[in-house]
Design an enzyme around this catalytic site. Structure first.
Site, PDB file in Angstrom:
ATOM      1  CG  ASP A  70      40.202 -24.720  51.849  1.00 17.36           C
ATOM      2  OD1 ASP A  70      40.121 -25.686  53.376  1.00 17.36           O
ATOM      3  OD2 ASP A  70      39.669 -23.398  52.848  1.00 17.36           O
ATOM      4  CG  ASN A 129      45.169 -12.782  53.025  1.00 15.32           C
ATOM      5  OD1 ASN A 129      44.487 -13.578  53.117  1.00 15.32           O
ATOM      6  ND2 ASN A 129      46.282 -13.838  52.873  1.00 15.32           N
ATOM      7  CG  HIS A 131      42.342 -16.157  52.477  1.00 12.61           C
ATOM      8  ND1 HIS A 131      43.572 -16.588  53.067  1.00 12.61           N
ATOM      9  CD2 HIS A 131      40.922 -17.028  53.019  1.00 12.61           C
ATOM     10  CE1 HIS A 131      43.257 -17.536  53.905  1.00 12.61           C
ATOM     11  NE2 HIS A 131      41.034 -17.378  54.722  1.00 12.61           N
ATOM     12  CD  GLU A 136      46.667 -17.692  51.399  1.00 12.78           C
ATOM     13  OE1 GLU A 136      45.469 -16.896  51.346  1.00 12.78           O
ATOM     14  OE2 GLU A 136      47.484 -18.604  51.642  1.00 12.78           O
TER      15      GLU A 136
HETATM   16  O1  LIG Z   1      38.878 -22.388  56.971  1.00  5.49           O
HETATM   17  C1  LIG Z   1      38.474 -22.457  54.915  1.00  5.49           C
HETATM   18  O2  LIG Z   1      38.451 -23.071  54.634  1.00  5.49           O
HETATM   19  C2  LIG Z   1      39.405 -21.431  54.407  1.00  5.49           C
HETATM   20  O3  LIG Z   1      40.291 -22.179  54.151  1.00  5.49           O
HETATM   21  C3  LIG Z   1      39.350 -20.092  54.788  1.00  5.49           C
HETATM   22  O4  LIG Z   1      39.317 -19.173  53.495  1.00  5.49           O
HETATM   23  C4  LIG Z   1      38.250 -18.761  56.425  1.00  5.49           C
HETATM   24  O5  LIG Z   1      37.618 -19.314  55.379  1.00  5.49           O
HETATM   25  C5  LIG Z   1      38.753 -17.755  56.826  1.00  5.49           C
HETATM   26  O6  LIG Z   1      40.322 -18.072  56.663  1.00  5.49           O
HETATM   27  C6  LIG Z   1      38.279 -17.043  57.696  1.00  5.49           C
HETATM   28  O7  LIG Z   1      38.204 -17.846  58.741  1.00  5.49           O
HETATM   29  P1  LIG Z   1      37.881 -17.552  60.018  1.00  5.49           P
HETATM   30  O8  LIG Z   1      36.962 -17.985  59.827  1.00  5.49           O
HETATM   31  O9  LIG Z   1      38.009 -18.766  60.935  1.00  5.49           O
HETATM   32  O10 LIG Z   1      38.310 -16.610  60.465  1.00  5.49           O
END
Ligand SMILES: O=C(O)[C@H](O)[C@@H](O)[C@H](O)[C@H](O)COP(=O)(O)O
Length: 230
Positions: A70, A129, A131, A136
């Site tokens: 992403d 959440n 995701h 999302e």
């Molecule tokens: O950052 C990413 O590559 C993703 O976009 C995201 O989905 C992330 O994996 C989660 O939000 C958990 O984030 P943490 O590991 O920081 O809790």
């Protein structure tokens, strides 16, 4: 084939070791593994452990392909918030990976994945959440690679990464369809604040409101620390 393997570790240090073991075993079994790579905080100690093993000559990642999960919209490569930059610094360079697939737009990404022959492994973190990447809620299992507005909840969780810098409000994410087509998925989860959403993802109903709940359709390994599960 689908199925869930739950691997609960006593603490975040052992979570990282177990995750590195899991990823390294897959690279040894298939040296040209194609890996979808999450950034975020949770996988970083595992990536550092993989880098240590590469530096020690215990692991060779030179034939691996790293695929971007992403990105924020409107962020240049030299911006500290670039998720591409984060993936390169934490995973691609320290593991000595030569091949990458960058996520620039949906058509380019899908063509690149097709040329690659699909994903062998998707390494994922769990959003507070539910995701995956920036899929999302609500995201159905066929949600494609697309641009979207980041939800207020994810803006808050992402703010922890960037200090004083604002979190961009738009993103592009590999679709649920891409993630669920990976041969194997690895979900890394740490911290008591993830407990409820982890249980919803693993034990609750499959629902677009918890995109991670669809991972049970894949061959899924969850590695979590004890406080995220107990
Ligand atoms: O950052 C990413 O590559 C993703 O976009 C995201 O989905 C992330 O994996 C989660 O939000 C958990 O984030 P943490 O590991 O920081 O809790």
């Amino acid at each position: 084939m689908s199925g869930v393997t739950l691997n609960i570790q006593p603490d975040t240090g052992q979570l990282a070791q177990a995750a590195a073991d899991h990823i390294a075993a897959q690279i040894r079994a298939k040296p040209d593994l194609s890996i979808l790579v999450a950034t975020g905080n949770t996988p970083m100690p595992a990536y550092a452990e993989l880098a240590r093993r590469v530096a020690a000559g215990e692991l060779d990642c030179s034939r691996v392909t790293a695929v971007q999960l992403d990105e924020y919209l409107g962020v240049s490569d030299d911006d500290p918030r670039s998720l591409w930059g984060w993936m390169v610094r934490s995973f691609v360079e320290p593991l000595g990976i030569a091949r990458t697939v960058r996520l620039e737009n949906p058509a380019q990404f899908e063509a690149a994945l097709q040329q690659l022959g699909g994903l062998d492994l998707a390494i994922l973190g769990l959003g507070p959440n539910g995701h995956l990447g920036f899929n999302e809620p609500p995201s159905p299992p066929d949600a494609p690679t697309r641009t979207l507005e980041i939800t207020p909840e994810s803006l808050v969780s992402n703010a922890a990464y960037w200090g004083e810098l604002a979190v961009p409000t738009g993103a592009i994410t590999a679709g649920m369809d891409v993630i669920l087509a990976a041969c194997q998925t690895l979900l890394l989860v740490g911290g008591a604040h993830k407990r409820d959403i982890l249980h919803a993802a693993v034990e609750g109903p499959e629902t677009p409101e918890v995109p991670a709940s669809f991972l049970r359709r894949t061959t899924l390994t969850v590695i979590a620390d004890r406080v995220a599960w107990a």
